[in-house]
Design an enzyme around this catalytic site. Structure first.
Site, short mmCIF file in Angstrom:
data_model
loop_
_atom_site.label_atom_id
_atom_site.label_comp_id
_atom_site.label_asym_id
_atom_site.label_seq_id
_atom_site.Cartn_x
_atom_site.Cartn_y
_atom_site.Cartn_z
N LYS A 73 0.95 -1.13 -0.03
CA LYS A 73 -0.04 0.00 -0.04
C LYS A 73 0.82 1.18 0.04
O LYS A 73 1.90 1.09 0.74
CB LYS A 73 -1.03 0.10 1.27
CG LYS A 73 -2.05 0.96 1.25
CD LYS A 73 -2.83 0.91 2.48
CE LYS A 73 -3.93 1.88 2.53
NZ LYS A 73 -4.91 1.66 4.02
N SER A 148 -9.86 1.44 2.93
CA SER A 148 -8.91 2.16 1.95
C SER A 148 -7.76 1.12 1.26
O SER A 148 -7.00 1.74 0.22
CB SER A 148 -8.07 3.24 2.66
OG SER A 148 -7.32 2.80 3.93
N SER A 172 -9.87 -0.75 7.27
CA SER A 172 -9.09 -0.85 6.05
C SER A 172 -8.31 -1.78 5.31
O SER A 172 -8.06 -2.02 4.18
CB SER A 172 -8.52 0.48 5.56
OG SER A 172 -8.95 1.77 5.58
N1 GLN Z 1 -13.26 3.53 6.39
C1 GLN Z 1 -12.61 4.07 7.57
C2 GLN Z 1 -12.44 5.51 7.70
O1 GLN Z 1 -12.51 6.05 6.58
C3 GLN Z 1 -11.44 3.34 7.94
C4 GLN Z 1 -10.00 3.87 7.28
C5 GLN Z 1 -8.95 2.94 7.22
O2 GLN Z 1 -9.00 2.22 8.20
N2 GLN Z 1 -7.73 3.46 6.94
O3 GLN Z 1 -12.14 6.36 8.38
#
Ligand code: GLN
Length: 470
Positions: A73, A148, A172
């Site tokens: 990532k 994400s 994520s």
């Molecule tokens: N969907 C969650 C957010 O937007 C988690 C994001 C993540 O785990 N990086 O905060």
């Protein structure tokens, strides 16, 4: 299915070499990732690394990730490579050092073949917030891969790499794993060093693997975990009680928590059949009460915005990445941040700044932290009676691109995953079944949650329930 275990066996039996494999992987990414857009960059210099690995077979073959191609990532620092966090702010920023987990992966023999797309600074649940491109779900191109870490999930689901690394602040890793039919693991907070991760919410962030099998996820986690003097929150194997492995476990289902709106009926059906599967394997499943988990979303979206607003203050046009000229210092700050950040990032910085401002701090941030610590006690007391807590990973299968345009609707996707980050416990997601959408059958994941430090117990049960049935 492309797995670390199979590839390793092929190396050991001299059926193939890292050089052959990496050549093929690089070619396949270029040929097959044209529409999905899992990757932001492909590392052609991986071939030279693979050549060296091939020559050093005799000395290196014992390494746990010898010759294993991995996708990373793009919010994780790799020395000499761009670390963009999918933001215009860092579009041309090159990392000057390896994140601790990258150093450990390289030392274990892994070969890094490319950087994967994400929601800008990991803020989102669909990978539509990337400043560069949207990533599509390889199983249905009209749908999102989740986020994400959507690029990492799509890379593995596309079959071009056996595994990828993601980060999980509120789900994520687990939610994209669920949307793409993969295994995703969020370690106990502190198990994996955050040194070299572009921070989102420092009290929540953890890096972990996305793979096709639980045992592959375990191999990667074992390499990445461990004390690091560069991250004072890292834990050792004696920070928490050692897991005791048993033949039969007790699972707790927070039945009331699953009555909320927005949870698809067929996802729940798959969940209840998974419960039946566990019972047929001799495990016990009981109802548990976790009333505060319903406050999880509200508490998370206060804590995370507060931490985001403070972590992202460092992008000021002076220290890293983008710098837009202005008449005075304030103008440089303003122009750089106005041009460098996308809409979702700005929304969160504004909310976070408000939440932390004097007069509101106690009402919002202070309260959310109180809820968080009460959730932790609630969870610990439930763990006195059960080994694991069981929920679906996400309330729906992968949704259509553009379907969750309302940010609050998108936030609600995280209902089952955020309590895990708020309390710092580990959780494993793997496919529990499929549901039909528009004639296509889409995977949905189940989430197993364990007490702090019991990561090994999750791998053990995951191998029994998932790997053994593949
Ligand atoms: N969907 C969650 C957010 O937007 C988690 C994001 C993540 O785990 N990086 O905060």
């Amino acid at each position: 299915m492309f797995t670390i275990a199979d590839l390793r066996a092929k190396y050991l039996s001299c059926e193939t070499t890292p050089q052959e494999v990496v050549l093929k992987v690089l070619r396949e990414i270029k040929e097959r990732d044209t529409e999905v857009n899992a990757f932001l960059a492909v590392y052609d210099d991986a071939l030279a690394v693979a050549e060296t690995a091939t020559k050093e077979f005799a000395e290196k073959k014992h390494l746990p990730l010898y010759g294993i191609p991995l996708a990373i990532k793009n919010n994780i620092l790799i020395k000499g490579k761009k670390a963009t966090a999918a933001s215009l702010m860092l579009e041309n920023y090159t990392a000057t050092y390896d994140a601790t987990l990258i150093k450990r992966l390289k030392e274990a023999g892994a070969i890094l073949v490319g950087a994967t797309n994400l929601d800008e600074f990991a803020m989102g649940g669909s990978t539509e917030n990337s400043a560069f491109c949207i990533t599509r779900n390889p199983l249905d191109h009209s749908r999102v891969p989740g986020g994400s870490s959507g690029g990492s999930a799509a890379a593995v689901a596309l079959g071009v790499v056996p595994a990828a690394i993601g980060t999980d602040t509120g789900g994520s890793i687990r939610q994209p794993a669920s949307f793409c039919g993969l295994v995703g693991f969020k370690p106990t907070y502190g198990a994996v060093s955050r040194y070299g991760l572009i921070a989102m919410g420092s009290s929540l962030d953890q890096a972990g693997p996305l793979t096709n099998t639980v045992s592959d996820a375990e191999v990667i986690h074992e390499v990445m975990k461990g004390l690091d003097s560069y991250d004072a929150t890292t834990i050792t194997s004696d920070t928490y009680a050692q897991p005791v492995l048993k033949e039969h476990y007790t699972f707790g289902v927070p039945r009331d928590f699953m009555k909320g709106e927005g949870i698809d009926a067929d996802v729940l059906e798959e969940f209840w059949s998974h419960v039946e599967l566990l019972k047929s394997l001799g495990h016990t499943v009981v109802d548990v009460d976790l009333p505060l988990f319903e406050q999880g979303l509200a508490a998370y979206y206060i804590v995370v915005q507060a931490e985001i607003s403070s972590n992202l203050a460092r992008f000021d046009g002076m220290r890293y990445g983008l710098s837009v000229a202005g008449d005075d210092l304030l103008a440089v700050y303003q122009k750089t941040r106005a041009e460098g950040f996308g809409k979702e990032v700005k929304r969160r910085i504004l909310l976070g700044t408000y939440i932390l401002s004097s007069g509101y701090y106690d009402a919002f941030y202070g309260k959310a932290e109180q809820v968080r610590s009460m959730m932790r006690s609630e969870l610990n007391s439930v763990f006195n009676t059960v080994d694991f807590i069981l929920t679906p990973t996400a309330p729906t299968p992968a949704f259509k691109l553009g379907e969750q345009a309302d940010p609050v609707a998108m936030y609600k996707q995280d209902i089952f995953t955020v309590p895990v980050n708020l309390t710092g416990v580990p959780a494993l997601s793997f496919p529990m079944g499929k549901v039909l959408r528009g004639g296509i059958s889409l995977p949905v994941g189940v989430q197993y949650i364990a007490p702090h430090g019991q990561d090994a117990k999750l791998f053990s049960i995951g191998k029994e329930v998932y790997d053994a049935r593949l």
